[in-house]
Design an enzyme around this catalytic site. Structure first.
Site, PDB file in Angstrom:
ATOM      1  N   LYS A  28     -25.984  70.619  13.970  1.00 58.37           N
ATOM      2  CA  LYS A  28     -26.451  71.820  12.924  1.00 58.37           C
ATOM      3  C   LYS A  28     -26.352  73.186  13.787  1.00 58.37           C
ATOM      4  O   LYS A  28     -25.907  74.206  13.230  1.00 58.37           O
ATOM      5  CB  LYS A  28     -27.805  71.371  12.575  1.00 58.37           C
ATOM      6  CG  LYS A  28     -28.595  72.591  11.800  1.00 58.37           C
ATOM      7  CD  LYS A  28     -29.858  72.190  11.579  1.00 58.37           C
ATOM      8  CE  LYS A  28     -30.852  72.086  12.806  1.00 58.37           C
ATOM      9  NZ  LYS A  28     -31.082  73.132  13.808  1.00 58.37           N
ATOM     10  N   THR A  29     -27.220  73.156  15.155  1.00 59.67           N
ATOM     11  CA  THR A  29     -27.260  74.462  15.722  1.00 59.67           C
ATOM     12  C   THR A  29     -25.803  74.986  16.181  1.00 59.67           C
ATOM     13  O   THR A  29     -25.360  76.232  16.039  1.00 59.67           O
ATOM     14  CB  THR A  29     -28.073  74.308  16.962  1.00 59.67           C
ATOM     15  OG1 THR A  29     -29.336  73.898  16.629  1.00 59.67           O
ATOM     16  CG2 THR A  29     -28.253  75.620  17.692  1.00 59.67           C
ATOM     17  N   ASP A  51     -31.636  78.712   9.030  1.00 58.32           N
ATOM     18  CA  ASP A  51     -31.642  77.664   9.826  1.00 58.32           C
ATOM     19  C   ASP A  51     -32.791  76.438   9.148  1.00 58.32           C
ATOM     20  O   ASP A  51     -33.809  77.077   8.447  1.00 58.32           O
ATOM     21  CB  ASP A  51     -31.641  77.681  11.202  1.00 58.32           C
ATOM     22  CG  ASP A  51     -31.872  76.478  12.049  1.00 58.32           C
ATOM     23  OD1 ASP A  51     -31.186  75.452  11.548  1.00 58.32           O
ATOM     24  OD2 ASP A  51     -32.406  76.502  13.013  1.00 58.32           O
ATOM     25  N   GLU A  52     -32.462  75.312   9.147  1.00 60.78           N
ATOM     26  CA  GLU A  52     -33.621  74.160   8.416  1.00 60.78           C
ATOM     27  C   GLU A  52     -33.878  74.731   7.109  1.00 60.78           C
ATOM     28  O   GLU A  52     -35.287  74.598   6.796  1.00 60.78           O
ATOM     29  CB  GLU A  52     -34.578  74.393   9.386  1.00 60.78           C
ATOM     30  CG  GLU A  52     -34.471  73.891  10.988  1.00 60.78           C
ATOM     31  CD  GLU A  52     -34.290  72.505  11.168  1.00 60.78           C
ATOM     32  OE1 GLU A  52     -34.059  71.773  10.081  1.00 60.78           O
ATOM     33  OE2 GLU A  52     -34.297  72.017  12.106  1.00 60.78           O
ATOM     34  N   GLN A 106     -34.131  65.286   6.051  1.00 65.49           N
ATOM     35  CA  GLN A 106     -35.027  65.235   6.888  1.00 65.49           C
ATOM     36  C   GLN A 106     -36.301  66.420   6.408  1.00 65.49           C
ATOM     37  O   GLN A 106     -37.044  67.004   7.142  1.00 65.49           O
ATOM     38  CB  GLN A 106     -34.567  65.765   8.009  1.00 65.49           C
ATOM     39  CG  GLN A 106     -33.543  65.060   8.926  1.00 65.49           C
ATOM     40  CD  GLN A 106     -33.247  65.032  10.141  1.00 65.49           C
ATOM     41  OE1 GLN A 106     -33.835  65.221  11.252  1.00 65.49           O
ATOM     42  NE2 GLN A 106     -31.755  65.652  10.313  1.00 65.49           N
ATOM     43  N   ARG A 164     -34.117  59.333  15.801  1.00 64.88           N
ATOM     44  CA  ARG A 164     -34.522  59.943  17.315  1.00 64.88           C
ATOM     45  C   ARG A 164     -33.942  59.116  18.467  1.00 64.88           C
ATOM     46  O   ARG A 164     -33.789  59.472  19.364  1.00 64.88           O
ATOM     47  CB  ARG A 164     -36.101  60.092  17.372  1.00 64.88           C
ATOM     48  CG  ARG A 164     -36.680  60.979  16.416  1.00 64.88           C
ATOM     49  CD  ARG A 164     -36.127  62.372  16.446  1.00 64.88           C
ATOM     50  NE  ARG A 164     -35.393  62.571  14.962  1.00 64.88           N
ATOM     51  CZ  ARG A 164     -34.541  63.314  14.648  1.00 64.88           C
ATOM     52  NH1 ARG A 164     -34.341  64.230  15.497  1.00 64.88           N
ATOM     53  NH2 ARG A 164     -33.893  63.315  13.830  1.00 64.88           N
TER      54      ARG A 164
END
Length: 726
Positions: free
Chosen positions: A35-36, A219-220, A250, A607
């Site tokens: 994503k980043t 973002d997010e 998420q 995770r």
């Protein structure tokens, strides 16, 4: 080509998103899908390949860490400082605008941003001015409600009708607003609300920034609340070039105002929007991803995607069922200890749980095995404020002259013993060389205090004397139970709202379990059950977070809640407490938030990079007493072929095959005909809400055991129980 260094590290899906023509773009970036990287390379592509001026780009994220990483990576790709580029958190960018336009925003020249602790102090002072008792409405609850209103864009003058009916809160909010304006104070919620109002109400400022920012990146996006979404929406109106990156699967912060609907409705809000899906995962093994996909596919409110990897299939997922929470902890710590002996790093092992109160059992096992650990995003169990408050009451029951304990709880929860009263007591103690307890007694006897203050202080001291007397008669866990209730600590936090308040309540109840576990351990070692057991327990609580627990080392086992784990990754993850009522949490299920609980499970599973353990217990101590547990429905949603045979997953909760209310034959139903199953939530007129955990018998003798959140576990005969499925 010049842009090759921008595109070379990207996969096909990332490259398509990064190089898309300007316009409304939604990038669905699955867990571990880069994503980043997509955001950073999009910014760099705009500057280097499309000739966009850096100062015409604004990129908003949620944490300082994420903003710093984003800027650093952009500068690395550009090969120079990103001068003029607006990259930061929503709050920092809002503050930047307010500093530049403080007059238009109606703020004084030297306005001050206050943190949550300072905000709470201002709420308390506001309530003092209005002469509102903190026992009637806890200041922490007021602060939470004020922030929630601001997140939704509501000032004191335009509150929803349902909130207006609560006249006390409306009055406090109105006075708090006035106080902050007079003092030039801006809390975190105010930062965003004031920024939005500045953009919405001032045409000159709005048009300036709409013209300036040709490209808006967020973002997010799934975590944006109403005000954050509206700010981004306003800024992007002129050019319609918004690049929103996030993962609806998420979205786990609904309890603090996040709106997954902002992402789900993106294509409706922005006509002609393009959606890209990043589904290739670079973190986890294939089996772990397949388990995550199987879980999240059960949710209906999602945009849809499937995580995949071209990496190895990986180890089988392991499911462990312990006899109790202690056995669960022993298993987990045993596995970690074995891995450490084989040369694995401690920091690559993470223990995840739904409730912070669950950390205690694992902390005890780690300490007993001398394994360093760190509680990520929170305090160790016995260092938490609500636990220290309860322990302070217990210490006073043993030693009335403990000044730190007296000082801590004499007015906690508030009981009308203010600073003026305590100043008199402290001054008297200093002059007499006495403890605060002795000075309080002297102040009462000599009428040094007002009648009201003297009465409140006397009631407090009588309560402590009662606790001391009961310490010789009650079992340790019963004493702790009595203290947290009689002191008012439990009721105080029950009157608060939000996830943090729920966590404090669970921690207090876990302290009862800690006392019970300690008593059992003492009996096994040959000590008596009561009496001096309290003193030994208090020594235990002081030593446990001491030198062994505070060992400073980067190589520590990581303990954290599932909410804190988002964005992190570990070689081995132990997802614990997989039981109905705990995970999914009973409150979330009763409030209709099961899909968010499932997203939280999805976050926890993803995770893990290499090894995943899913753990649950057959019984767990609740409020100091054992209660049977039903395996989480999430366990039954994982395909069996992904699970190691020696640790097979438990079957899904089955319908109770006994006749009962509703006369539906072999399935027990409530009065409206809804089937009642193991693990489902029901309501009883007397006992409130609870979860069905056991069933036995047939015919008129059939009965079920229900664990009620307030009344604990109770057996009810089916033919006579008046239950309603929630």
């Amino acid at each position: 080509m010049e842009e090759s260094h921008i595109l070379r590290p990207l996969n096909d899906a990332q490259r398509k998103a990064v190089t898309a023509p300007p316009g409304p773009i939604l990038v669905l970036a699955g867990a571990g899908s880069g994503k980043t990287r997509a955001l950073v390379h999009r910014i760099t592509w705009l500057v280097e390949s499309m000739g966009v001026r850096p100062w015409s780009i604004i990129a908003m994220t949620f944490t300082n860490k994420a903003a710093k990483e984003m800027r650093s990576r952009v500068e690395e790709l550009l090969g120079m400082p990103a001068t003029g580029l607006w990259i930061g958190t929503f709050h920092s960018l809002g503050l930047r605008m307010l500093r530049l336009h403080r007059e238009e925003a109606g703020l004084p020249e030297e306005f001050e941003v206050i943190d949550t602790a300072d905000q709470l102090r201002q709420v308390k002072k506001t309530m003092e001015v209005l002469r509102i008792d903190e026992k009637a409405i806890p200041p922490r609850q007021v602060a939470w409600r004020i922030n929630s209103c601001k997140d939704e864009g509501h000032r004191a003058h335009n509150l929803p009708e349902a909130v207006v009916r609560d006249g006390v809160f409306s009055d406090i909010y109105r006075e708090y607003e006035k106080r902050c304006q007079q003092l030039g104070l801006v809390d975190f919620g105010e930062l965003l609300l004031r920024t939005y109002e500045l953009l919405k109400n001032n045409q000159t400022v709005r048009e300036h920034y709409q013209s300036k920012f040709e490209h808006v990146l967020i973002d997010e996006f799934q975590d944006t609340n109403q005000i954050q979404f509206l700010c981004g929406h306003l800024l992007s109106q002129a050019h319609q070039s918004i690049f929103a990156v996030g993962d609806d699967d998420q979205s786990i912060y609904g309890w603090r105002g996040a709106r997954v609907e902002n992402m789900l409705g993106f294509e409706r809000i922005y006509s002609g929007a393009t959606v890209f899906r990043l589904e290739q995962n670079y973190r986890s093994s294939s089996r772990i991803l397949n388990a995550a996909n199987a879980i999240i596919h059960r949710n209906s409110g999602r945009l849809g995607k499937d995580l995949w990897t071209d990496g190895p299939e990986g180890d089988m997922i392991r499911v462990y069922c312990g006899s109790s929470e202690t056995d669960e902890a022993r298993f987990v710590i045993g596995r970690i200890e074995s891995a450490i002996e084989k040369g694995e790093s401690r920091r690559e092992h993470a223990i995840l749980y739904r409730s912070n109160a669950q950390s205690r059992a694992f902390e005890e096992q780690l300490l007993s095995h001398n394994i360093p650990y760190a509680v990520y995003g929170g305090m160790r169990f016995f260092e938490r404020a609500e636990i220290k408050n309860a322990i302070a009451y217990l210490r006073l029951a043993v030693n009335r002259d403990s000044d730190p304990s007296f000082d801590r709880v004499v007015n906690m929860p508030p009981r009308g013993i203010g600073d003026r009263t305590l100043d008199i007591v402290r001054d008297l103690a200093a002059r007499q060389g006495a403890s605060l307890w002795q000075a309080s007694r002297l102040a009462i006897e000599t009428s040094a205090l007002s009648a009201r203050a003297s009465g409140s202080l006397k009631q407090f001291m009588e309560m402590i004397e009662e606790f001391s007397s009961l310490s010789n008669d009650l079992n340790l866990d019963d004493l702790v139970d009595h203290v947290i209730k009689k002191s008012g600590l439990l009721a105080y936090h029950q009157n608060e709202r939000g996830e943090a308040a729920l966590s404090r309540i669970q921690n207090l109840k876990e302290l009862i379990t800690a006392a019970k576990s300690y008593s059992i351990g003492q009996l096994e070692e040959g000590f008596g059950e009561n009496g001096n057991n309290l003193s030994r327990f208090l020594s235990h609580t002081a030593l446990e977070p001491g030198e062994r627990g505070s060992e400073s080392s980067d190589d520590c086992v990581q303990l954290m809640s599932l909410h804190s784990a988002k964005g992190l990754e570990f070689q081995t993850v132990y997802l614990c407490g997989m039981e109905e009522g705990l995970f999914p949490h009973q409150l979330s299920v009763s409030e209709g938030n099961l899909e968010e609980e499932r997203r939280l499970c999805y976050v926890g599973i993803t995770r893990a990079m290499r090894n995943l353990y899913l753990c649950h217990a057959r019984s767990r101590y609740l409020y100091g007493r054992p209660a049977p547990c039903v395996p989480s429905r999430f366990l039954s949603e994982i395909p069996r072929e992904l699970v190691a045979a020696e640790m097979d997953i438990p079957p899904p909760p089955q319908q109770i095959e006994v006749p009962g209310i509703g006369g539906s034959g072999s399935v027990w139903t409530d009065s409206t005909g809804n089937a009642l199953e193991l693990g489902c939530t029901v309501h009883h007129d007397k006992f409130g809400e609870g979860t069905i955990i056991q069933a036995e018998g047939r015919g008129d003798a059939a009965r079920v055991q229900i664990h009620f959140s307030q009344a604990g576990p109770k057996w009810l005969v089916c033919a006579y129980a008046r239950l309603r499925r929630v």
